[in-house]
Enzyme design. Structure first.
Site, PDB file in Angstrom:
ATOM      1  CG  HIS A 266      -5.739 -26.515   3.316  1.00  0.00           C
ATOM      2  ND1 HIS A 266      -6.523 -26.070   2.276  1.00  0.00           N
ATOM      3  CD2 HIS A 266      -4.674 -25.666   3.384  1.00  0.00           C
ATOM      4  CE1 HIS A 266      -5.967 -24.999   1.725  1.00  0.00           C
ATOM      5  NE2 HIS A 266      -4.850 -24.740   2.379  1.00  0.00           N
ATOM      6  CG  PHE A 267      -1.364 -28.505   4.401  1.00  0.00           C
ATOM      7  CD1 PHE A 267      -0.648 -27.998   3.326  1.00  0.00           C
ATOM      8  CD2 PHE A 267      -1.822 -27.626   5.361  1.00  0.00           C
ATOM      9  CE1 PHE A 267      -0.382 -26.637   3.219  1.00  0.00           C
ATOM     10  CE2 PHE A 267      -1.558 -26.259   5.263  1.00  0.00           C
ATOM     11  CZ  PHE A 267      -0.847 -25.763   4.183  1.00  0.00           C
TER      12      PHE A 267
END
Length: 289
Positions: A266-267
């Site tokens: 996600h990051f």
């Protein structure tokens, strides 16, 4: 040459909005819009990698980071309201044309800016910033949508897990092959802000409002088709919040969209900063004038 990053605060509609700014004020503007549960802190390493070419502006949304955190009786905490604040900040900074990097919550805020004034957006970089139902990973989203549709103690309990240290850490390390590349400062920083008294009800209010972003998707897709805005999707392929089908879907309405999947979550900036920065520099170098 690494240019200095300035840490500033503006007052927008009576609220303090913190933002990071770097680069030549006369250079093309690039606005960085962060996701949940973080802040402009997520861009701390990307800003120096791009500020030699662009005027970088990275705000903290209201209720996040160093920006104001008014109570629910003082601010509506809808994505439309967050978009209004971001628009007001850009107006104050005399930024009327800009490229934007959107991630997670930053995506609906960015889409809202584009729908307000399609001519203001010169290009889009989406890093796990969703615009299509294809991108929703059911195991993550089914509970949130159930809560938004029918808020109750029973439906609220599962989504409160998203406010815990365990899930905050998971958002950073899930899908990352070498988790030693991801600094624990990330989730410690984010969790400290989530744990502020009253922030839980703010985040729950935004969870309940999230379906309004999905309601806007048809208008967003129409904007894509009519504008053919240049778009780069550089996406953590292993994200179990917004899956890679969300990246591929952009080409449905933007056939020339450039799609790059990286082996991260996600990051993705935390493990693939250099790769993502290079994709952005190449893409914007061909697009922004």
């Amino acid at each position: 040459m690494t240019l200095p990053v300035h840490y500033r605060t503006a007052t927008v509609n009576g609220l303090d909005v913190f933002y990071r700014e770097a680069g030549n004020p006369q250079a093309p503007a690039l606005v960085l819009l962060h996701g949940f549960p973080t802040s402009s802190h997520m861009f701390r390493n990307l800003i120096p990698a791009l500020s030699d070419r662009y005027r970088i502006i990275a705000p903290d949304h209201i209720g996040f980071g160093q920006s104001a955190m008014p109570g629910l009786d003082e601010f509506p905490y809808t994505f439309a309201a967050l978009t209004e604040i971001t628009s007001g900040l850009l107006d104050q900074l005399n930024v009327n044309r800009f490229a934007m990097y959107v991630q997670d919550y930053g995506a609906p805020i960015g889409w809202g800016l584009a729908l307000r004034d399609p001519q203001c957006v010169t290009a889009i970089v989406s890093q796990n910033g969703n615009a299509y139902s294809d991108g929703f990973v059911k195991t993550f989203w089914d509970g949130l949508f159930a809560y938004a549709q029918s808020p109750s103690p029973e439906t609220e309990a599962p989504v409160r897990a998203a406010l815990t240290a365990e899930i905050t850490r998971w958002q950073y390390v899930n899908g990352v092959a070498d988790t030693s590349l991801v600094s624990p400062d990330n989730w410690v920083h984010d969790q400290a802000l989530l744990d502020r008294p009253g922030n839980d009800v703010i985040q729950l209010k935004l969870f309940r409002d999230y379906p309004t972003n999905v309601d806007l998707y048809p208008a967003v897709h129409q904007y894509f088709r009519e504008s053919q805005v240049p778009l780069l999707a550089v996406w953590g392929a292993n994200d179990e919040i917004f899956g890679p089908d969300g990246a591929r879907a952009f080409q449905r309405d933007l056939p020339k969209a450039e799609i790059h999947l990286v082996e991260s979550g996600h990051f993705a900036l935390e493990s693939h900063l250099e790769i993502i920065a290079e994709h952005i520099r190449d893409f914007l170098g061909r697009i922004v004038v």
